[in-house]
Design a protein around this motif. Sequence first.
Motif, PDB file in Angstrom:
ATOM      1  N   GLN A   8      45.715  29.028  41.348  1.00  0.00           N
ATOM      2  CA  GLN A   8      45.260  30.164  41.004  1.00  0.00           C
ATOM      3  C   GLN A   8      43.599  30.321  41.033  1.00  0.00           C
ATOM      4  O   GLN A   8      43.030  29.345  40.796  1.00  0.00           O
ATOM      5  CB  GLN A   8      45.651  30.249  39.317  1.00  0.00           C
ATOM      6  CG  GLN A   8      46.984  30.470  39.125  1.00  0.00           C
ATOM      7  CD  GLN A   8      47.446  31.943  39.430  1.00  0.00           C
ATOM      8  OE1 GLN A   8      46.841  32.744  39.890  1.00  0.00           O
ATOM      9  NE2 GLN A   8      48.885  31.986  39.581  1.00  0.00           N
ATOM     10  N   VAL A   9      43.494  31.611  41.668  1.00  0.00           N
ATOM     11  CA  VAL A   9      41.975  31.664  41.810  1.00  0.00           C
ATOM     12  C   VAL A   9      41.511  32.743  41.153  1.00  0.00           C
ATOM     13  O   VAL A   9      42.251  33.661  41.024  1.00  0.00           O
ATOM     14  CB  VAL A   9      41.634  31.746  43.392  1.00  0.00           C
ATOM     15  CG1 VAL A   9      40.184  31.513  43.815  1.00  0.00           C
ATOM     16  CG2 VAL A   9      42.171  30.579  44.172  1.00  0.00           C
ATOM     17  N   ARG A  14      44.836  39.692  42.725  1.00  0.00           N
ATOM     18  CA  ARG A  14      45.620  38.644  42.670  1.00  0.00           C
ATOM     19  C   ARG A  14      47.266  39.014  42.889  1.00  0.00           C
ATOM     20  O   ARG A  14      47.765  39.656  42.092  1.00  0.00           O
ATOM     21  CB  ARG A  14      45.641  38.099  41.135  1.00  0.00           C
ATOM     22  CG  ARG A  14      44.702  36.644  41.304  1.00  0.00           C
ATOM     23  CD  ARG A  14      44.720  36.000  39.986  1.00  0.00           C
ATOM     24  NE  ARG A  14      45.914  35.966  39.248  1.00  0.00           N
ATOM     25  CZ  ARG A  14      45.943  35.615  37.892  1.00  0.00           C
ATOM     26  NH1 ARG A  14      44.866  35.175  37.366  1.00  0.00           N
ATOM     27  NH2 ARG A  14      47.029  35.473  37.246  1.00  0.00           N
ATOM     28  N   LEU A  15      47.674  38.683  44.413  1.00  0.00           N
ATOM     29  CA  LEU A  15      48.695  39.153  44.623  1.00  0.00           C
ATOM     30  C   LEU A  15      49.569  37.951  45.067  1.00  0.00           C
ATOM     31  O   LEU A  15      50.120  38.009  46.176  1.00  0.00           O
ATOM     32  CB  LEU A  15      48.479  40.030  45.823  1.00  0.00           C
ATOM     33  CG  LEU A  15      47.802  41.440  45.443  1.00  0.00           C
ATOM     34  CD1 LEU A  15      47.706  42.209  46.686  1.00  0.00           C
ATOM     35  CD2 LEU A  15      48.395  42.327  44.209  1.00  0.00           C
ATOM     36  N   SER A 296      40.006  34.134  54.805  1.00  0.00           N
ATOM     37  CA  SER A 296      39.134  35.361  54.978  1.00  0.00           C
ATOM     38  C   SER A 296      39.344  36.455  53.897  1.00  0.00           C
ATOM     39  O   SER A 296      38.448  37.258  53.309  1.00  0.00           O
ATOM     40  CB  SER A 296      39.136  36.137  56.329  1.00  0.00           C
ATOM     41  OG  SER A 296      38.949  37.251  56.619  1.00  0.00           O
ATOM     42  N   MET A 297      40.575  36.552  53.583  1.00  0.00           N
ATOM     43  CA  MET A 297      41.146  37.646  52.444  1.00  0.00           C
ATOM     44  C   MET A 297      40.542  37.109  51.165  1.00  0.00           C
ATOM     45  O   MET A 297      40.035  37.872  50.346  1.00  0.00           O
ATOM     46  CB  MET A 297      42.552  37.919  52.624  1.00  0.00           C
ATOM     47  CG  MET A 297      43.038  38.550  53.736  1.00  0.00           C
ATOM     48  SD  MET A 297      44.842  39.296  53.516  1.00  0.00           S
ATOM     49  CE  MET A 297      45.690  37.754  53.571  1.00  0.00           C
ATOM     50  N   LEU A 298      40.563  35.836  50.872  1.00  0.00           N
ATOM     51  CA  LEU A 298      40.038  35.537  49.638  1.00  0.00           C
ATOM     52  C   LEU A 298      38.683  35.494  49.565  1.00  0.00           C
ATOM     53  O   LEU A 298      38.329  36.244  48.496  1.00  0.00           O
ATOM     54  CB  LEU A 298      40.313  33.817  49.608  1.00  0.00           C
ATOM     55  CG  LEU A 298      40.350  33.091  48.310  1.00  0.00           C
ATOM     56  CD1 LEU A 298      41.028  33.641  47.101  1.00  0.00           C
ATOM     57  CD2 LEU A 298      40.289  31.630  48.353  1.00  0.00           C
ATOM     58  N   LEU A 303      43.884  37.520  46.966  1.00  0.00           N
ATOM     59  CA  LEU A 303      44.373  36.270  46.792  1.00  0.00           C
ATOM     60  C   LEU A 303      46.055  36.621  47.213  1.00  0.00           C
ATOM     61  O   LEU A 303      46.848  37.302  46.306  1.00  0.00           O
ATOM     62  CB  LEU A 303      44.307  35.486  45.496  1.00  0.00           C
ATOM     63  CG  LEU A 303      45.245  34.329  45.437  1.00  0.00           C
ATOM     64  CD1 LEU A 303      44.889  33.134  46.369  1.00  0.00           C
ATOM     65  CD2 LEU A 303      45.150  33.748  44.014  1.00  0.00           C
ATOM     66  N   VAL A 304      46.527  36.042  48.146  1.00  0.00           N
ATOM     67  CA  VAL A 304      48.076  35.988  48.658  1.00  0.00           C
ATOM     68  C   VAL A 304      48.597  34.532  48.682  1.00  0.00           C
ATOM     69  O   VAL A 304      47.930  33.730  48.560  1.00  0.00           O
ATOM     70  CB  VAL A 304      48.303  36.891  50.018  1.00  0.00           C
ATOM     71  CG1 VAL A 304      47.642  38.127  49.855  1.00  0.00           C
ATOM     72  CG2 VAL A 304      47.902  36.150  51.170  1.00  0.00           C
ATOM     73  N   ARG A 305      49.982  34.685  48.651  1.00  0.00           N
ATOM     74  CA  ARG A 305      50.425  33.282  48.796  1.00  0.00           C
ATOM     75  C   ARG A 305      50.387  32.699  50.097  1.00  0.00           C
ATOM     76  O   ARG A 305      51.057  33.308  51.065  1.00  0.00           O
ATOM     77  CB  ARG A 305      51.934  33.380  48.277  1.00  0.00           C
ATOM     78  CG  ARG A 305      52.409  31.802  47.839  1.00  0.00           C
ATOM     79  CD  ARG A 305      51.809  31.230  46.650  1.00  0.00           C
ATOM     80  NE  ARG A 305      52.112  29.919  46.557  1.00  0.00           N
ATOM     81  CZ  ARG A 305      53.101  29.535  45.838  1.00  0.00           C
ATOM     82  NH1 ARG A 305      53.948  30.143  45.037  1.00  0.00           N
ATOM     83  NH2 ARG A 305      53.276  28.178  45.755  1.00  0.00           N
TER      84      ARG A 305
END
Length: 340
Positions: A8-9, A14-15, A296-298, A303-305
């Motif tokens: 968890q970030v 948050r996805l 890069s998305m983060l 956030l994705v898995r």
Amino acid sequence: MSGYHSPQVDVPVRLNTNESPFPPPAEWVASLAAIASDTEWNRYPDRSALRLRAEIAARHGVAVENVFVANGSNEVLQTILLAYGGHGRTVATYEPTYQMYAQIARVTGADVVTGERRGDFTLDPEEIRRVSERHRPAVTMLCNPNNPTGIVEPRETLGALREATDGVIVVDEAYAEFGDWSAVDDVREEANLIVTRTFSKTLSLAALRVGYAVAPTWMVSDLETAVLPYHLDAFKQAATLAALGHVDEMERRVAAVRAERARIESSFTEMAVEHWPSGANFVLFRVPNAKDVWASMLADGVLVRDCSGWERLAGCLRVTIGTPDENSAFLAALGRALAR
Ligand SMILES: Cc1ncc(COP(=O)(O)O)c(C=O)c1O
């Protein structure tokens, strides 16, 4: 062994854990103070959670003795594996699938056998027959729709499984509301079939930790034998009962999630991003340099898995369907990541 990790970030979007993007109805939240003050805190709760089970049973048109409730469907799965798995028995999974099946099976002492899905992640009935005949699993886990692929199994898959095994079949329907059929209709006294559901996804109550199973009465008795006494606290029983009064409203939100899922899938197609058709509230997709794309998305606050390090899922990321704004932020961040 290592534990189950879903990092968890703290980011704006948050996805990564397949929760509902919508909070539960405000009326329900407002009712919680009264529920807390009505709780007899000095007393143990109703051990059999009778009222809650009766209400869930009525929703499915089954008897109260067909329903088992626990702290999230994870605890339901753990109780099933305590009852029917364990030392000297074998649990079958078809990979890639929800990682907790193998994790709980091993922690509770069973051997795990792994069946393989086809390249497109669908399940081959031949493979089901091979695994069932060769290993005679005491328990077979089937996730429908499947996490993390999103694939919906055809009903024939369950038919093939029922023909192939006389062990317990668990159909995990954590995402049932987004798919198009349910194995609950197939639960019968004479069948070894148990179907698990959760309040964590469509019903927007991941924080409350409630899940349940619909099963033959003898299986529910077995689960009651295996589970700890008073495992379901009094506040949770009452709060969940109150939430059931809002289920129709929450189920109406499924249409909004499905529409957003279609938008993300068609954007993937336009962006030439490989992905798999999803019957759930998430979509699995594959990109070059997945770890860099994820990072890069983060950095863009999304956030994705990251599934790219999991066996059979090289290059894969999984996005949970969020609110329209969150999904737009995700698509923009993905576009930027791919351009880099
Ligand atoms: C397939 C599947 N089963 C069960 C669970 C556990 O859900 P719960 O919150 O009810 O324990 C999850 C959660 O992600 C899931 O994906």
